[in-house]
Design an enzyme around this catalytic site. Structure first.
Site, PDB file in Angstrom:
ATOM      1  CE  LYS A  62       0.842  31.515  15.910  1.00 51.91           C
ATOM      2  NZ  LYS A  62      -0.514  31.033  15.589  1.00 51.91           N
ATOM      3  CD  GLN A 106      -3.070  31.408  12.998  1.00 50.92           C
ATOM      4  OE1 GLN A 106      -1.949  30.986  13.266  1.00 50.92           O
ATOM      5  NE2 GLN A 106      -3.791  32.102  13.863  1.00 50.92           N
ATOM      6  CG  ASP A 129      -2.334  25.562  18.435  1.00 50.66           C
ATOM      7  OD1 ASP A 129      -1.609  26.275  19.158  1.00 50.66           O
ATOM      8  OD2 ASP A 129      -2.812  25.946  17.348  1.00 50.66           O
TER       9      ASP A 129
END
Ligand code: NDP
Length: 296
Positions: A62, A106, A129
């Site tokens: 990422k 994460q 997200d």
């Protein structure tokens, strides 16, 4: 994004690599223009707690993609002994920092940390997200938030790129996780598909899946979906990322939830693993960061 030429479709592969590259090129163009104009750049902060090897690979990837397109990013790695209070304090700091536009925690988190408490602490305006209950609620109510969950949103982009008709089609999603299965079903529904959600208690899964014009497998079971699950001509999306060991060589390789060898001859379009849904998830994360920046 422009679509691929018809020759590319002849081989049935929906290339997440190609589609994500097209999306990243577009984003890079926009970021370059912002730089030239002297505007402040969007910034993504990724927090990784612990040393899960797959998570380390994902977070580095990422950060690398962000760097490649000229997006500001910061990867914060914390020891697995980090307490919930420490992590919550850091999240609060990033929520309050006006130079940060997007914040990603994460997953999975180490077991001693309460995942929902942590995710709920991320400001809904920086929730890249789309996992915060406020944003999931907005998705459910049809009031689309700027950042939709990356994997399902990336799949919708790929379906659109390959001009897959969705309205009135029967979509079957295997898996009901909050990360993939549920939001995927809602996004397909919002495009007027008739959606069936399958899970571990579904009776006669192959028969349910064989009704699908669009079949999405998000199960986490290596190559579970075989040819008997697939209607001839179906579009098959394989979300699974499974590491399996070759007993002869001892080497590990990545396989999806779909048995590509038996399913691809039957499908009209299919995503490979790797090179399918995975790259789309990362490209969508970058698109979401820019979308949050604009919304702020
Ligand atoms: P979860 O484990 O959270 O969910 C799996 C789902 O599959 C559950 O709903 C479960 O049902 C269902 N399931 C499990 N076994 C069966 C079975 N035998 N028959 C039918 N349904 C079954 O996984 P995720 O949704 O987080 O991830 C799914 C896969 O996608 C994983 O391989 C993951 O690595 C991958 N992934 C890939 C991403 C990408 O970018 N390509 C991003 C995110 C995930 P139940 O609810 O009843 O337990």
């Amino acid at each position: 994004m422009s679509s691929l030429p018809p020759e590319a479709l002849a081989n049935k592969l929906m290339s997440g690599k190609d589609v994500s590259q097209a999306l990243l090129d577009e984003l890079k163009g926009e970021l370059d223009a912002m730089k030239t104009s002297g505007a402040k750049l969007p910034k993504l902060v990724v927090i990784l707690v612990g040393e899960d090897p797959a998570s380390q690979v994902y977070t580095k990837r990422k950060a690398k993609v962000a760097q490649e397109i000229g997006m500001a990013s910061e990867l914060i790695t914390l020891p697995k002994t980090t307490t919930e209070a420490e992590l919550l304090t850091l999240i609060e700091q990033k929520n309050d920092d006006p130079s940060v536009h997007a914040l990603l925690i994460q997953l999975p988190l180490p077991k001693h940390l309460n995942e929902s408490r942590i995710l709920n602490a991320v400001s809904p305006t920086k929730d890249v997200d789309g996992f915060h209950p406020v944003n999931l609620g907005r998705l459910l109510s049809g009031d689309t938030p700027p950042a939709l969950p990356c994997t399902p949103a990336g799949i919708m982009k790929m379906l659109s790129f390959y001009k897959v008709p969705i309205s009135g089609k029967h979509a079957v999603v295997i898996g009901r996780s909050t990360i993939v299965g549920k939001p995927m079903s809602l996004l397909l529904l919002s495009e007027n598909a008739t959606v069936t959600i399958c899970h571990s208690r579904t009776k006669d899964l192959p028969q349910a899946c064989a009704q699908a014009d669009i079949l999405v497998a998000a199960v986490g079971r290596p190559e579970m979906v075989t040819a008997d699950y697939v209607k001839p001509g179906a579009v098959v999306i394989d979300v699974g990322i499974n590491r399996v060991k070759n007993p002869e060589t001892g080497k590990t390789k990545l396989v999806g939830d779909v048995d590509f060898a038996s399913v691809s001859p039957k499908a009209s379009l299919i995503t490979p693993v790797p090179g399918g849904v995975g790259p789309m998830t990362i490209a969508t994360l970058m698109a979401n960061t820019l979308a949050l920046y604009k919304a702020q």
